[in-house]
Design a protein around this motif. Structure first.
Motif, short mmCIF file in Angstrom:
data_model
loop_
_atom_site.label_atom_id
_atom_site.label_comp_id
_atom_site.label_asym_id
_atom_site.label_seq_id
_atom_site.Cartn_x
_atom_site.Cartn_y
_atom_site.Cartn_z
N TRP A 140 0.85 -1.20 0.00
CA TRP A 140 0.00 0.00 0.00
C TRP A 140 0.88 1.24 0.00
O TRP A 140 0.61 2.22 -0.70
N LEU A 141 1.93 1.20 0.83
CA LEU A 141 2.81 2.37 0.92
C LEU A 141 3.51 2.64 -0.42
O LEU A 141 3.64 3.77 -0.85
N VAL A 142 3.90 1.58 -1.09
CA VAL A 142 4.56 1.72 -2.39
C VAL A 142 3.57 2.28 -3.42
O VAL A 142 3.89 3.19 -4.19
N MET A 143 2.36 1.77 -3.38
CA MET A 143 1.34 2.22 -4.32
C MET A 143 1.07 3.72 -4.16
O MET A 143 0.96 4.45 -5.15
N VAL A 144 0.99 4.16 -2.91
CA VAL A 144 0.75 5.58 -2.66
C VAL A 144 1.91 6.42 -3.19
O VAL A 144 1.72 7.44 -3.86
N LYS A 145 3.12 5.97 -2.92
CA LYS A 145 4.29 6.72 -3.38
C LYS A 145 4.33 6.81 -4.91
O LYS A 145 4.70 7.84 -5.47
#
Ligand SMILES: Cc1ncc(COP(=O)(O)O)c(C=O)c1O
Length: 396
Positions: A257-262
């Motif tokens: 999720w964190l990667v997707m947001v970034k």
């Protein structure tokens, strides 16, 4: 054009960073400022950077200038596990480590992923203003945890988690900004137990861990409850903040999720700067340079604590950090630190009133944050003496 009618509801919640506004005022010529919260420019490894720049261009060539995966530049992800094992006791593989544009970027991403309007999140009081600013647009409901001179009181966390469906807890356990406080080992263990028992998520923000001037390094909470902690750190205080290199380790289920947001925000952090950081760590330069930063800051911290002891009046107390960049001063109850701030600025000495570090605007007006990294020892002594004189001066 009426911009107001165009703004999203959440945009209206955004505020200018109060400290940045204060810093504009206090950077006027002639001002002696203990207000800043930034590394000393003389701590930057300029000569090393010249070598690294050459190295990066020779070693990586065009790939240091190319788009790169969101997760981070591979050589940097490969360089970090050795450093994290030696300095933090964190056992990680390169694939566990994700790179961010400063730790600030991770705080915003966490807000985006976890907070819906009015969701409760738990924060220390006081806490890092930049975190409140990152979370505010997502419209959380702040639940404040009780802190004392040793940081978060674990029983307070236990009580809050039993009562509220907290989305995440945000803590700066080591040399906290703004207080300089460090949570001792027993409490860290207790906090790790509590978050595991309550199946809660902790964001452990650790930008200052390497800036220890005395005492023993403590295990980060990530090592005590690995599946319940997003551990966030940065090279801003040990390399150069302008390069904007942060990194984090998140439980597997959260990582994607964190990667997707970034991906949506900036695709990836600057490849070139990540390559510089990789060589800085890999080449042993960080290990070589860190003692110089500590040698620069330690006497400044000692000068500040000595001056407070010498000059500050009875009724004022302050933290006695073993590292970091800040000392926290508490005046007598009901003391008006904002009023003092205005008198001090008129006389060319500045600090940050502590009330800005509380999520509750009604509390903390008797506190102040002092920074000791930006001035030399004699300047710090003079500034603290002047503050004490202004505190003692009669005023209406
Ligand atoms: C507690 C804390 N977290 C995060 C940051 C932001 O650091 P970075 O430069 O890595 O974004 C700071 C900077 O002062 C800080 O004090």
């Amino acid at each position: 054009m009426n911009i107001q009618k165009l703004l999203a509801d959440r945009t209206r919640k955004m505020s200018v960073n109060t400290i940045r506004e204060i810093l504009k005022v206090v950077s006027q010529p002639g001002m002696v400022s203990l207000a800043g919260g930034i590394p000393a420019p003389e701590s930057f490894p300029i000569d090393i950077l010249k070598i690294l720049t050459q190295k990066v261009l020779e070693k990586y060539g065009p790939s240091a200038l190319q788009y790169d995966p969101t997760e981070g530049f591979s050589p940097l992800r490969e360089a970090l596990p050795g450093y994290l094992a030696a300095k933090r006791g964190i056992q990680a593989k390169p694939k566990d480590i994700l790179i961010a544009s400063g730790s600030q970027g991770v705080l915003d991403a966490a807000g985006k992923i976890f907070i819906s309007r009015n969701d409760p999140i738990a924060v220390e009081a006081p806490t890092y203003l930049g975190a409140l600013q990152a979370f505010d647009p997502y419209e959380p409901r702040y639940v404040t945890l009780v802190s004392d001179a040793y940081g978060l009181v674990p029983e307070s966390l236990e009580e809050v988690l039993a009562r509220e469906p907290i989305k995440f807890i945000y803590l700066v356990p080591t040399f906290q900004n703004p207080t300089g406080r460090t949570i001792p080992l027993e409490r860290r263990r207790h906090i790790a137990d509590i978050i595991q028992i309550h199946d809660a998520l902790l964001i452990e923000d650790d930008p200052y861990g390497d800036l220890r001037y005395s005492g023993q390094a403590l295990p980060v909470i990530k090592t005590l409850a690995p599946e319940h902690v997003i551990y966030v750190s940065t090279l801003s205080k040990v390399f150069a903040p302008g390069l904007r290199i942060g990194y984090y380790l998140a439980p597997k289920k959260i990582r994607d999720w964190l990667v997707m947001v970034k991906q949506g925000v900036d695709l990836h952090t600057s490849t070139f700067n990540q390559a510089l950081a990789a060589e800085y760590i890999q080449g042993g330069y960080l290990e070589q340079h860190l003692p110089h930063i500590i040698e620069l800051y330690k006497p400044r911290k000692d000068a500040m604590l000595g001056a407070l002891q010498r000059y500050f009046p009875e009724g004022f107390t302050w933290s006695k950090p073993e590292g970091g960049m800040f000392v926290w001063v508490e005046g007598p109850e009901n003391y008006d630190m904002q009023e003092l701030y205005h008198r001090c600025v008129q006389q060319n000495v500045a600090f940050v009133p502590g009330k800005f570090f509380y999520s509750d605007p009604e509390v903390g007006n008797h506190t102040m944050r002092l920074n000791f990294t930006m001035a030399d020892e004699a300047t710090i002594d003079g500034a603290v003496k002047k503050l004490a004189e202004i505190i003692a001066a009669p005023h209406v």
